[in-house]
Design a protein around this motif. Sequence first.
Motif, PDB file in Angstrom:
ATOM      1  N   ARG A 150      30.894  34.011  37.504  1.00 47.44           N
ATOM      2  CA  ARG A 150      29.492  34.444  37.277  1.00 47.44           C
ATOM      3  C   ARG A 150      29.359  35.886  36.940  1.00 47.44           C
ATOM      4  O   ARG A 150      30.169  36.732  37.313  1.00 47.44           O
TER       5      ARG A 150
ATOM      6  N   LEU B 112      28.478  45.998  37.036  1.00 49.18           N
ATOM      7  CA  LEU B 112      29.150  46.787  37.802  1.00 49.18           C
ATOM      8  C   LEU B 112      28.759  48.120  37.738  1.00 49.18           C
ATOM      9  O   LEU B 112      28.049  48.506  36.636  1.00 49.18           O
TER      10      LEU B 112
ATOM     11  N   SER C  63      24.239  44.660  29.282  1.00 51.82           N
ATOM     12  CA  SER C  63      24.839  44.831  30.483  1.00 51.82           C
ATOM     13  C   SER C  63      23.927  44.081  31.638  1.00 51.82           C
ATOM     14  O   SER C  63      22.835  43.610  31.469  1.00 51.82           O
TER      15      SER C  63
ATOM     16  N   LYS D 184      22.909  51.659  34.821  1.00 45.85           N
ATOM     17  CA  LYS D 184      24.006  52.063  34.016  1.00 45.85           C
ATOM     18  C   LYS D 184      23.555  51.961  32.440  1.00 45.85           C
ATOM     19  O   LYS D 184      23.798  52.636  31.420  1.00 45.85           O
TER      20      LYS D 184
ATOM     21  N   TYR E 212      22.200  40.465  30.346  1.00 42.56           N
ATOM     22  CA  TYR E 212      22.737  39.322  29.967  1.00 42.56           C
ATOM     23  C   TYR E 212      21.929  37.883  29.693  1.00 42.56           C
ATOM     24  O   TYR E 212      22.030  37.116  28.818  1.00 42.56           O
TER      25      TYR E 212
ATOM     26  N   ARG F 207      44.447  45.084  19.052  1.00 38.24           N
ATOM     27  CA  ARG F 207      44.533  46.602  18.539  1.00 38.24           C
ATOM     28  C   ARG F 207      46.028  47.126  18.068  1.00 38.24           C
ATOM     29  O   ARG F 207      46.189  47.778  16.958  1.00 38.24           O
TER      30      ARG F 207
END
Length: 404
Positions: free
Chosen positions: A37, A41, A94, A99, A117, A187
């Motif tokens: 889910r 954060l 986010s 945040k 989201y 990367r």
Amino acid sequence: MPHIISRRSFIGTSGALAATLTTTAGAASLQSSTTARLKGLPLPAGARLPATPPRRKRDDSVGIAIVGLGGYALNQIMPRIEQAQRAHISALVSGNPEKLAQVGTAYGVPADARYAYEDFDRIAADDRIDAVYIILPTAFHADFTIRAFAAGKHVLCEKPMALSSAECEAMIAAGRRANRTLMIAYRCHFEPYNVEAMRLMRERAVGAIRLIRTDQSYRAGPTTPAQNWRFNRALAGGGPLEDYGLYGVQSALYLSGEMPDSISATTFQPKGDPRFTEIFAHVGAQWTFPSGAVAQLATAYDSAGANFGQVRGTDGTLIMDPATSYSGQRMRIEGRNARDFTPGDPTVQFAGQLDHFTSAIRDGTPILTDGEMGLRDLRLIEATYASARTGRTVRLAPDGRMLG
Ligand code: NDP
């Protein structure tokens, strides 16, 4: 031998071959206590936000929506996007509204380009967004990639590509349908030490390769699957192999220049440790290659730290330690061509990765770390778990599919 040539060619031309692949999932015998889910954060500890918003440098700069404002996004990727030649952050996605506002202000992202989201699909109508960079827990990579393609955007997706090879195939198919670019954020392909190591191995700087060893390990502090997604089966898969150990998988492939033809592996899940109720603590694997070379890979969330790569050939040994970190790489050859190497600043890998992605979008150049490469690696991960589960050596087709 034709057998070797076809495996070597898969390393370089995986995209062409993968169109014909089918699914052969080999899920680990692990139990999950939850379903995946989405969850916002708090701002991660030590997050570095810019004092002044970065400026867009060029008219043809690619507008990127960062999806997931976690530790890697905020501490490594976003501060370095300004170093890329033609990429800028044009939107944020986010699950944490405070945040989102704080980071949006710091990066100069307008309020109407900050998405939750549940609003993600609205990016289709936002022309400021050319591409999305998905920096979410693994469980969400496939869904957000497929939705981004449906919205007409290009996708840069963090590693591992997804939880299963079946998800990878769905992501690749969605990109093809949308005629958009898919790149996996491996990367190290843009990091000077690893690029130089690839070149040295192609030029047989240690002679014929006999043994590759990789070890990517650390000891995690106290945690549980509810507290940390990396320890949660539904969010992360089997554990260290998909996460840190994937660097060893990648290294063994790009240093050997071959696909393995067999894998035998073991996993370890200590009993009674709250960290390892859903994932493995250690994974060890041995690969054989058609050339006769062998690779030994180790990865752990419960051992002293290591980030190590070694290639032993008939004439010498390449040693990379640390091998795949954000910075601080060291590399030397011992033996006949003994020397130390300092090919460049490892921190250029972040901007280099983005430059590669934006060149593909703007100039149509090919993607080196494409969806087929991510799919190939998930197949090898699935074969590793299948071997550990059955206690047998798994034989592999040249594209990484299990032969039984
Ligand atoms: P973090 O835990 O630091 O952040 C993950 C972010 O994902 C959260 O902050 C949150 O963003 C979002 N999120 C949405 N749902 C959940 C959920 N259920 N549980 C946890 N987070 C959720 O992870 P990382 O930043 O370390 O990792 C993110 C991705 O980046 C992974 O794919 C990882 O493999 C990759 N990575 C790659 C590295 C590399 O070197 N290439 C290094 C480190 C990570 P928000 O609060 O904004 O909603």
